[in-house]
Design an enzyme around this catalytic site. Sequence first.
Site, PDB file in Angstrom:
ATOM      1  N   SER A 164      42.515  36.442  34.177  1.00 21.54           N
ATOM      2  CA  SER A 164      41.338  36.941  33.449  1.00 21.54           C
ATOM      3  C   SER A 164      40.472  35.771  32.993  1.00 21.54           C
ATOM      4  O   SER A 164      39.918  35.070  33.835  1.00 21.54           O
ATOM      5  CB  SER A 164      41.784  37.836  32.285  1.00 21.54           C
ATOM      6  OG  SER A 164      40.687  38.512  31.708  1.00 21.54           O
ATOM      7  N   LEU A 165      40.335  35.521  31.685  1.00 17.57           N
ATOM      8  CA  LEU A 165      39.491  34.402  31.255  1.00 17.57           C
ATOM      9  C   LEU A 165      39.996  33.092  31.837  1.00 17.57           C
ATOM     10  O   LEU A 165      39.234  32.128  31.996  1.00 17.57           O
ATOM     11  CB  LEU A 165      39.428  34.318  29.729  1.00 17.57           C
ATOM     12  CG  LEU A 165      40.534  33.547  29.000  1.00 17.57           C
ATOM     13  CD1 LEU A 165      40.197  32.080  28.845  1.00 17.57           C
ATOM     14  CD2 LEU A 165      40.800  34.143  27.645  1.00 17.57           C
ATOM     15  N   ARG A 200      31.022  35.933  26.861  1.00 16.94           N
ATOM     16  CA  ARG A 200      31.901  36.941  27.451  1.00 16.94           C
ATOM     17  C   ARG A 200      32.690  37.663  26.359  1.00 16.94           C
ATOM     18  O   ARG A 200      32.809  38.887  26.356  1.00 16.94           O
ATOM     19  CB  ARG A 200      32.846  36.267  28.443  1.00 16.94           C
ATOM     20  CG  ARG A 200      33.760  37.203  29.246  1.00 16.94           C
ATOM     21  CD  ARG A 200      34.562  36.352  30.240  1.00 16.94           C
ATOM     22  NE  ARG A 200      35.424  37.148  31.121  1.00 16.94           N
ATOM     23  CZ  ARG A 200      36.691  37.432  30.879  1.00 16.94           C
ATOM     24  NH1 ARG A 200      37.252  37.020  29.759  1.00 16.94           N
ATOM     25  NH2 ARG A 200      37.402  38.131  31.753  1.00 16.94           N
ATOM     26  N   HIS A 206      38.869  45.100  31.262  1.00 17.29           N
ATOM     27  CA  HIS A 206      39.124  45.368  32.686  1.00 17.29           C
ATOM     28  C   HIS A 206      39.135  46.861  33.016  1.00 17.29           C
ATOM     29  O   HIS A 206      40.015  47.353  33.720  1.00 17.29           O
ATOM     30  CB  HIS A 206      40.422  44.686  33.134  1.00 17.29           C
ATOM     31  CG  HIS A 206      40.391  43.207  32.963  1.00 17.29           C
ATOM     32  ND1 HIS A 206      39.576  42.390  33.719  1.00 17.29           N
ATOM     33  CD2 HIS A 206      41.032  42.398  32.082  1.00 17.29           C
ATOM     34  CE1 HIS A 206      39.731  41.143  33.324  1.00 17.29           C
ATOM     35  NE2 HIS A 206      40.595  41.122  32.340  1.00 17.29           N
ATOM     36  N   GLN A 259      43.988  35.587  27.639  1.00 22.10           N
ATOM     37  CA  GLN A 259      44.022  35.938  26.233  1.00 22.10           C
ATOM     38  C   GLN A 259      45.388  36.492  25.839  1.00 22.10           C
ATOM     39  O   GLN A 259      46.028  37.212  26.611  1.00 22.10           O
ATOM     40  CB  GLN A 259      42.934  36.969  25.914  1.00 22.10           C
ATOM     41  CG  GLN A 259      42.527  36.985  24.458  1.00 22.10           C
ATOM     42  CD  GLN A 259      41.169  37.639  24.257  1.00 22.10           C
ATOM     43  OE1 GLN A 259      40.369  37.732  25.187  1.00 22.10           O
ATOM     44  NE2 GLN A 259      40.904  38.087  23.049  1.00 22.10           N
ATOM     45  N   GLN A 283      35.190  40.916  37.712  1.00 21.73           N
ATOM     46  CA  GLN A 283      36.472  40.932  37.006  1.00 21.73           C
ATOM     47  C   GLN A 283      36.351  41.458  35.582  1.00 21.73           C
ATOM     48  O   GLN A 283      37.364  41.802  34.964  1.00 21.73           O
ATOM     49  CB  GLN A 283      37.156  39.552  37.026  1.00 21.73           C
ATOM     50  CG  GLN A 283      36.373  38.399  36.430  1.00 21.73           C
ATOM     51  CD  GLN A 283      37.135  37.662  35.358  1.00 21.73           C
ATOM     52  OE1 GLN A 283      37.119  38.110  34.230  1.00 21.73           O
ATOM     53  NE2 GLN A 283      37.750  36.540  35.673  1.00 21.73           N
TER      54      GLN A 283
END
Length: 314
Positions: free
Chosen positions: A94-95, A119, A204, A10, A253
């Site tokens: 991440s994503l 998510r 996170h 992102q 995560q």
Amino acid sequence: MSLAFLFPGQGSQAVGMGSDLAEAFAPAREVFQEVDEALGQNLSRLMRDGPEDLLTLTENAQPALMAVSVAVMRTLEREFGVGVDRAAFVAGHSLGEYSALAAAGAISVADTARLLKLRGQAMQRAVPVGEGAMASLIGPKSDVALAEAAAAAGSAVGVCVVANDNNQGNVVISGAKAAVDLAIEKAKELGARAILLNVSAPFHCPLMQPAADEMAEALAGAVILAPRTPLVANVTARPTLDPEAIRRMLVEQVTGRVRWRESMLWLVEDGGVTRFAEAGAGKVLSGMAKRIAPDAEAVPLNAPADLEAFARSL
């Protein structure tokens, strides 16, 4: 020459991303249509035309970024004969880990889109807007040790942890707003510059536990296969092909640290990777790769010409 495909997270989204791919290549158009149908939403039009504030919403940005990444990979395979298995490893920030798994055939594109939509919504629900914050600690002195010291100072008034270890000179902290503010002051005392990030939630960190619980439930019912290429996971900075380990780490995560610097170092030092290709929007990870592993090659794959040049170079 050992290759790894990287998949952005992102912040790399921008209005117009993927448009030139869709105009040039049928496989890219197919991916965007699959994602639109899976979500029951004309996400591809939002990606193409905006408005930017809607595209930037976490629940839209996450599946949109995945769509562009998978469009790049499917086009490479169908139009240029370069499949994900030409790489020794895949990794996503991440994503981007979901994008990597979709590209490697571990999760279907439709399921990945739905999981990322959830998510994004779950992360937004987890912490009311304004109660959390994230800050980037930057500069030559900014490393994990400095960031952990700053986060420890912030923890005196609330949750504050190191969220993203991106590279030397770029570490992100996350937590309750008051705690992050205090951590910023400590970081400045220690010689780092600190910038509050324009994010909608403190990603996170332990405040995301409600979102992790939602994702655990959703992922429990998801079909996850062994990826065609090993995934170097965010939470371990080590490779895996195990679907159950992947399922578990996708939950971890949400609240856990993105160990990107360690992942990149493992890829170079243990995985023998000498070339990185960033599949998707922007070139953030290519820049990080050059800072972490200056002897390795790193190229962003965004535009049709990028894909053609990359395929010719193999």
